[in-house]
Design an enzyme around this catalytic site. Structure first.
Site, mmCIF file in Angstrom:
data_model
loop_
_atom_site.group_PDB
_atom_site.id
_atom_site.type_symbol
_atom_site.label_atom_id
_atom_site.label_comp_id
_atom_site.label_asym_id
_atom_site.label_seq_id
_atom_site.Cartn_x
_atom_site.Cartn_y
_atom_site.Cartn_z
ATOM 1 N N ARG A 1 14.700 -2.690 9.581
ATOM 2 C CA ARG A 1 15.565 -3.377 8.601
ATOM 3 C C ARG A 1 15.669 -2.621 7.268
ATOM 4 N NH1 ARG A 1 11.392 -6.670 9.585
ATOM 5 N NH2 ARG A 1 9.697 -6.479 8.084
ATOM 6 N N SER A 2 14.800 -1.661 7.045
ATOM 7 C CA SER A 2 14.846 -0.940 5.762
ATOM 8 C C SER A 2 15.495 0.435 5.870
ATOM 9 C CB SER A 2 13.434 -0.764 5.205
ATOM 10 O OG SER A 2 12.859 -2.001 4.944
ATOM 11 N N VAL B 1 0.839 -1.208 0.000
ATOM 12 C CA VAL B 1 0.000 0.000 0.000
ATOM 13 C C VAL B 1 0.870 1.253 0.000
ATOM 14 C CG1 VAL B 1 -1.721 1.318 1.299
ATOM 15 C CG2 VAL B 1 -1.958 -1.161 1.102
ATOM 16 N N ASN C 1 -8.060 -2.753 -4.796
ATOM 17 C CA ASN C 1 -8.000 -2.633 -3.327
ATOM 18 C C ASN C 1 -6.817 -1.796 -2.855
ATOM 19 O OD1 ASN C 1 -6.927 -5.218 -4.471
ATOM 20 N ND2 ASN C 1 -5.921 -5.301 -2.481
ATOM 21 N N SER D 1 -3.080 -9.182 -3.045
ATOM 22 C CA SER D 1 -2.332 -7.944 -2.758
ATOM 23 C C SER D 1 -2.804 -7.304 -1.452
ATOM 24 C CB SER D 1 -2.465 -6.953 -3.918
ATOM 25 O OG SER D 1 -3.817 -6.585 -4.087
ATOM 26 N N GLY D 2 -4.044 -7.614 -1.042
ATOM 27 C CA GLY D 2 -4.557 -7.073 0.218
ATOM 28 C C GLY D 2 -3.837 -7.619 1.437
ATOM 29 N N CYS E 1 -10.402 -2.026 2.807
ATOM 30 C CA CYS E 1 -10.524 -1.962 1.353
ATOM 31 C C CYS E 1 -11.878 -2.477 0.847
ATOM 32 C CB CYS E 1 -9.386 -2.736 0.699
ATOM 33 S SG CYS E 1 -9.008 -4.283 1.522
ATOM 34 N N ARG F 1 -10.415 -15.323 -0.017
ATOM 35 C CA ARG F 1 -9.205 -14.913 -0.734
ATOM 36 C C ARG F 1 -9.087 -15.756 -2.003
ATOM 37 N NH1 ARG F 1 -6.922 -10.366 0.679
ATOM 38 N NH2 ARG F 1 -6.950 -10.970 2.870
ATOM 39 N N HIS G 1 -10.292 -6.339 -5.582
ATOM 40 C CA HIS G 1 -11.289 -7.140 -4.867
ATOM 41 C C HIS G 1 -12.620 -7.109 -5.624
ATOM 42 C CE1 HIS G 1 -8.518 -7.440 -1.683
ATOM 43 N NE2 HIS G 1 -9.063 -6.666 -0.768
HETATM 44 P P1 A2P Z 1 9.708 -3.199 5.739
HETATM 45 O O1 A2P Z 1 9.717 -3.206 4.245
HETATM 46 O O2 A2P Z 1 10.938 -2.610 6.301
HETATM 47 O O3 A2P Z 1 9.333 -4.514 6.350
HETATM 48 P P2 A2P Z 1 3.253 -5.035 3.432
HETATM 49 O O4 A2P Z 1 1.961 -4.992 4.186
HETATM 50 O O5 A2P Z 1 3.053 -4.816 1.980
HETATM 51 O O6 A2P Z 1 4.039 -6.253 3.717
HETATM 52 O O7 A2P Z 1 4.095 -3.769 3.948
HETATM 53 C C1 A2P Z 1 4.251 -3.429 5.288
HETATM 54 C C2 A2P Z 1 5.016 -2.119 5.391
HETATM 55 O O8 A2P Z 1 5.095 -1.760 6.778
HETATM 56 C C3 A2P Z 1 6.454 -2.204 4.919
HETATM 57 O O9 A2P Z 1 6.846 -0.954 4.389
HETATM 58 C C4 A2P Z 1 7.203 -2.504 6.202
HETATM 59 O O10 A2P Z 1 8.565 -2.146 6.172
HETATM 60 C C5 A2P Z 1 6.456 -1.607 7.160
HETATM 61 N N1 A2P Z 1 6.632 -2.006 8.550
HETATM 62 C C6 A2P Z 1 6.440 -3.216 9.098
HETATM 63 N N2 A2P Z 1 6.699 -3.191 10.425
HETATM 64 C C7 A2P Z 1 7.073 -1.917 10.727
HETATM 65 C C8 A2P Z 1 7.469 -1.245 11.906
HETATM 66 N N3 A2P Z 1 7.531 -1.880 13.073
HETATM 67 N N4 A2P Z 1 7.803 0.065 11.822
HETATM 68 C C9 A2P Z 1 7.752 0.707 10.624
HETATM 69 N N5 A2P Z 1 7.364 0.133 9.473
HETATM 70 C C10 A2P Z 1 7.022 -1.163 9.515
#
Ligand code: A2P
Length: 329
Positions: free
Chosen positions: A37-38, A12, A307, A156-157, A126, A227, A234
């Protein structure tokens, strides 16, 4: 506007960035946030490179608006911290949707409820958004009594991991499972977690959220959420019993005149909404509009929308646009 996107690397979040860019939202400073981690990773917005920052760094920079889509726990922990520094949070998780003091907003329906004091605004589920977009004009004219919903929801949801699971299974590759079962060539009647009443959380969102958005708790809703292995959007089969009788052509006309809704309903040309074609679009598509022959004053229709767009990112960005337009941030 100084805008934070929390969950910027997610399904999203990345569509939120794309939507801000496409709609030419006035972003003077972008603050992309994701999990620990990002941090340090790069993303691109309007042809410029941005570095993912930590949640605390984002709070410290006091954005005007933070668009959240990083799961309910992250929202519960961090949205109040942003609100404390004066940021208006538009939260795509279910964390605050049913809080009595938080607004649950679909701009075409109830944006006028928003005030400067709303520092945490909830973006509905959604499946709820696309459904209420079609139900709202019909409820106003014919008064709904009961709604029976069956959903056919895109992977994708669930997020990146679920899309990956489907692709792995299609390609015969082993990998992590987002679901308890294979999704390729399957239909899983299990969206989100099961609750004590035997329904899933997703199904109960479809029961409660429309009552709040349409501001009418007298309408009864029941849902089965499934799903299916689609990636584009959706779909929902929706059966509505009204207090007052209707003419099917008037329903088509009413929906056609509704902002954000497109009627695709021509049996001679096999025209009806499908997720493959709703993919990437902002509108809610409605078709297979017909009388329920089993009881009076009752309608069947088929509602499809992307969605990730109107069901999530577009709706959130539209809320932000409304806040800016009305000087509420
Ligand atoms: P990251 O990519 O570092 O895991 P999706 O629902 O598509 O899997 O995406 C979830 C989003 O929420 C990703 O950008 C993920 O980052 C982020 N995210 C998950 N846990 C945390 C957290 N504790 N703090 C900040 N962002 C988070």
């Amino acid at each position: 506007m100084k805008i934070a996107v929390v969950g910027a690397t997610g399904m999203v979040g990345s569509v939120m960035l794309q939507t801000l860019e496409e709609r030419n939202f006035n972003v003077t400073e972008l603050i992309p946030v994701a999990s620990e981690r990002s941090i340090g990773k790069k993303i691109y917005f309007k042809g410029k490179e941005y570095t993912i920052v930590s949640m605390q760094d984002a709070v410290n920079s006091k954005p005007d608006i933070a668009l959240f889509s990083a799961g309910g726990d992250t929202s519960l922990k961090w949205a109040p911290k942003f609100a404390e520094v004066g940021t208006t949070v538009i939260d795509n998780s279910s964390a605050f949707r049913m809080d009595a003091d938080k607004k649950l907003v679909v701009p075409e329906i109830n944006a006028s409820e928003l005030t400067k004091e709303d520092k945490i605004i909830a973006n509905p589920n959604c499946s709820t958004i696309q459904m209420v977009m079609a139900l709202n004009p019909l409820h106003k004219k014919y008064k709904m009594k009961r709604v029976v919903i069956s959903t056919y929801q895109s992977v994708s949801g669930t997020g990146v991991k679920a899309v990956q699971q489907m692709e792995n299974e299609m390609n015969g590759v082993d990998g992590d499972m987002a679901y308890h079962h294979p999704i390729h060539r399957n239909a899983i009647p299990h969206c989100d977690v099961f609750l004590e009443n035997g329904y899933t959380k997703e199904e109960m969102k479809l029961v409660r959220e429309p009552q709040k958005i349409l501001n009418d708790r007298t309408v009864a809703y029941t849902a089965t959420a499934v799903r299916i292995p689609t990636a584009g959007g959706h779909s929902e089969a929706v059966n509505v019993e009204f207090e007052n009788d209707f003419d099917v052509n008037d329903i088509r006309k009413l929906l056609n005149e509704t902002e954000g809704v497109v009627v695709q309903d021509n049996l001679e040309t096999n025209t009806y909404p499908m997720p493959l074609y709703a993919n990437g679009k902002d509108e809610v598509f409605v078709g297979r509009i017909r009388r329920d022959l089993s009881q009076p004053k009752t309608l069947n229709m088929w509602i499809v929308s992307d969605n990730l767009r109107k069901g999530a990112a577009t709706n959130a960005v539209q809320i932000a646009e409304y806040l800016v337009k009305k000087n509420l941030v």
